[in-house]
Design an enzyme around this catalytic site. Sequence first.
Site, PDB file in Angstrom:
ATOM      1  N   ASP A 168      -8.657  16.391  -7.005  1.00  0.00           N
ATOM      2  CA  ASP A 168      -7.742  17.595  -7.302  1.00  0.00           C
ATOM      3  C   ASP A 168      -6.420  17.672  -6.753  1.00  0.00           C
ATOM      4  O   ASP A 168      -5.525  18.600  -7.082  1.00  0.00           O
ATOM      5  CB  ASP A 168      -8.537  18.837  -6.598  1.00  0.00           C
ATOM      6  CG  ASP A 168      -9.709  19.013  -7.244  1.00  0.00           C
ATOM      7  OD1 ASP A 168      -9.992  18.668  -8.352  1.00  0.00           O
ATOM      8  OD2 ASP A 168     -10.721  19.971  -6.618  1.00  0.00           O
ATOM      9  N   GLU A 635       8.796 -13.243 -13.396  1.00  0.00           N
ATOM     10  CA  GLU A 635       9.149 -14.120 -14.482  1.00  0.00           C
ATOM     11  C   GLU A 635      10.274 -15.129 -14.136  1.00  0.00           C
ATOM     12  O   GLU A 635      10.332 -16.155 -14.580  1.00  0.00           O
ATOM     13  CB  GLU A 635       9.661 -13.325 -15.631  1.00  0.00           C
ATOM     14  CG  GLU A 635      10.684 -12.360 -15.439  1.00  0.00           C
ATOM     15  CD  GLU A 635      11.091 -11.326 -16.883  1.00  0.00           C
ATOM     16  OE1 GLU A 635      10.446 -11.861 -17.878  1.00  0.00           O
ATOM     17  OE2 GLU A 635      11.740 -10.417 -16.546  1.00  0.00           O
ATOM     18  N   ARG A 661      -5.667 -21.535 -16.125  1.00  0.00           N
ATOM     19  CA  ARG A 661      -5.334 -20.685 -17.360  1.00  0.00           C
ATOM     20  C   ARG A 661      -3.959 -19.986 -17.151  1.00  0.00           C
ATOM     21  O   ARG A 661      -3.855 -19.161 -16.173  1.00  0.00           O
ATOM     22  CB  ARG A 661      -6.322 -19.712 -18.051  1.00  0.00           C
ATOM     23  CG  ARG A 661      -7.580 -20.553 -18.705  1.00  0.00           C
ATOM     24  CD  ARG A 661      -7.317 -21.182 -19.899  1.00  0.00           C
ATOM     25  NE  ARG A 661      -8.519 -21.829 -20.419  1.00  0.00           N
ATOM     26  CZ  ARG A 661      -8.655 -23.224 -20.198  1.00  0.00           C
ATOM     27  NH1 ARG A 661      -8.122 -23.851 -19.426  1.00  0.00           N
ATOM     28  NH2 ARG A 661     -10.045 -23.638 -20.650  1.00  0.00           N
ATOM     29  N   GLN A 669       3.864  -5.178 -21.627  1.00  0.00           N
ATOM     30  CA  GLN A 669       4.210  -4.309 -20.537  1.00  0.00           C
ATOM     31  C   GLN A 669       5.147  -3.235 -20.757  1.00  0.00           C
ATOM     32  O   GLN A 669       5.263  -2.276 -20.042  1.00  0.00           O
ATOM     33  CB  GLN A 669       4.705  -5.678 -19.365  1.00  0.00           C
ATOM     34  CG  GLN A 669       3.839  -6.353 -19.019  1.00  0.00           C
ATOM     35  CD  GLN A 669       4.754  -7.685 -18.614  1.00  0.00           C
ATOM     36  OE1 GLN A 669       4.827  -7.480 -17.135  1.00  0.00           O
ATOM     37  NE2 GLN A 669       4.811  -8.568 -18.972  1.00  0.00           N
TER      38      GLN A 669
END
Length: 754
Positions: A168, A635, A661, A669
């Site tokens: 709340d 990046e 990976r 994004q």
Amino acid sequence: MLEEKNNMTQNHETRQQTRLAVLTSGGDAPGMNSTVRAVVRTALSYGAEVYAIYEGYQGMVDGGDYIRRMNWESVGGILQRGGTVIGTARSAAFRTPEGRRKAAKNLLIHDIDRLVVIGGDGSLTGAHILRQEWPQIVTDLIAQGEIPAEVGNRHPHLGIVGLVASIDNDFFGTDMTIGADTALHRIVDAVDAISSTAASHQRTFVVKVMGRNCGYLALMGAIATGADWVLIPENPPKGLDWEKHMVERLQKGRKAGRRDSIVIMAEGACDQDGNPIGSSYVRQVLEEGLQEEVRVTVLGHVQRGGRPSAFDRNLGTRLGYAAVQYLLESYRPKDEPQVVGLRGNRVVTTPLMDCVKQTQAVAQQIAQHNYDQAMKLRGSSFSESFDTFLTLIRAEPRPLPKGEKRARIAVLNAGAPAPGMNTAIRAAVRLCLDQGHEVLGVRNGITGLIAGTIQPLEWMSVNGWTTSGGSELGTNRYVPDGTDFYAMARNIEEHNIQGLLIVGGWSGYEAAYRMLQERKHFPAFDIPIVCLPASIDNNLPGSELSIGADTALNNIVGAVDKIKQSAVAARRCFVVEVMGRYCGYLALMSGMATGAERVYLHEEGITLRDLQQDIEDITHDFQSGKRLGLIIRNENANAVYTTPVISALFEEEGRGLFVVRQAILGHLQQGGDPSPFDRIQATRMARYCVTYLLDHIKEHDAQSAFIGMQGKEILFHNLEDFPRMVDEAHQRPRQQWWMEMRPIARQMAKPDMQ
Ligand code: ADP
């Protein structure tokens, strides 16, 4: 009993470390898990022993297996889960002195005298009472031979920190309670979905959201979704014929071209006499007034559930960390219990009972129908939001007051698209038209100002823009130069533009600054210009957060959650590359919110030695049974150690142990609908910008500025200061407040002091 006593004495001989416990209590809230995780891991990093009390106070009263020692792994993999993994309950027993006596004894059995209580005001009140009674309970337990004297003497006081978890957002001592942001996400998602079906059928919907004494979710949900009417307990509709007024407002909206009408109401909505307003009553009023079918949706428990938002995860982590830091570093035995909360973007500590009293005061004012007082207690930004909402829902602009001169401002987007840009433009346009002024929309950013693609914007031209991502006006990263200024100046003169609002990122700020520099050549630029920070990178000066960054962060966190799920079957290490240009905000915050082992930032750089150490650490973790590794890289963290290079290094070294990976998240994004936070802040800042421009136009003052959020405050900085506040080469502010969270992210990721 004797055996228990002996055990306790023995425990003390062998274990002298500070012990603390954490529990979640009362209503559950998303983000409780990240809080528990942070408490556990911070305590372990300090070398303390930490226990979780399962099932709230009931577990404390029952003891035994409900009180469990935690280690680093016990809280692994829980960040993304809703609710609380250690359970919560409402305990009638704990409300009784006998129950609290049992609870205290159970804590003493485990040698625990410091508690982190995560819950709402009920839970925190309970904690306060336990602490008050503690010395007497200890004396009694010793006198009755239930605990050895030396145990009692060692723990004469109970140290308590409360962390407020409640969807709340109804608590003093923190601007945001843990869980409120996620609940807003649920509400906004639901209302967006409802709006699209309502628009298809030209229907009216009444949406009821949680909040008995607090209209936060309803009001913010209404602002964030561009709803047409809101009913909240703190500010009941005024006048005897409020129903008529509501119907008229909705009718006007339809006439002006809206296809859907949405009324959002808090469950505690009432009229001026305190009589509850039910959703079926609102429906009946609307059906009779509008002569159409009206549907009611009660959102219920979906608001509590589901994956916590990025904000709630990081809020829980920060507060959990600070709570333990307080208990282990600053706490003195006689200290009152404290609430650790958030003021602006800073963690603050406030006496717990002051917070509880203030919180209850709002409910009392509502009960006594002192609504002005209730609104005042909620704080100025709540009232201001309510005012903004009332203006935005007007279906038509108001005429210019007599004697006032009509101003003409232009709005444009600049830089890469950021979710929330449209929300800001819509708010600015309507807030300006509402006061009788004119607004021009410039298409395609600064290039539009050069080319002269400039058109008037009407009230309904921005209809539906609150919720849409991207940039309806069009945007690009063009920064003007050479002859561009001449064309821009000519267009400003031709269109009689008296003030300019640029909602955008770095290139927008740069363009504005260059216009300032060119004033000596082009008097047309002698107009107030204001920049509103909108960039997912969060790399703009003068604002702790820019519009779009919260949405991007949630996009990243959502994607990483899925990536992590995809790997449960195999031993995998993911290297995830996120945007941010040279600013590491998204990388660090998404790393914290997803539990990344490593985060690489340009601000810190990457050395070969770091990489070697990291490879060794992660290899070691996999050797000890780890199944999933996560590395997040900004990046531009390093020009040589790119994502493919880092992935290849880990792959080579981890051969046979795990596979690597890489995931370069890319444009997902930047996309998507803006998050509730971005929508609300975009609206707030737009209001300030419009006021700034109109005031400066009136005063013939061409001072230009960029606006920003500093904590809860919204401030303007002189545009002249732009170069002084930034690291130009890396296009980011010189001071980046969020770097102070760096040690927390590191500590959550690595059990270095165990
Ligand atoms: P919330 O913490 O979400 O406000 P509740 O008000 O239900 O939830 O409180 C949670 C639990 O905290 C209660 O079930 C009870 O065990 C304890 N508690 C609440 N108020 C008190 C009180 N005045 N005295 C002792 N314990 C309390």
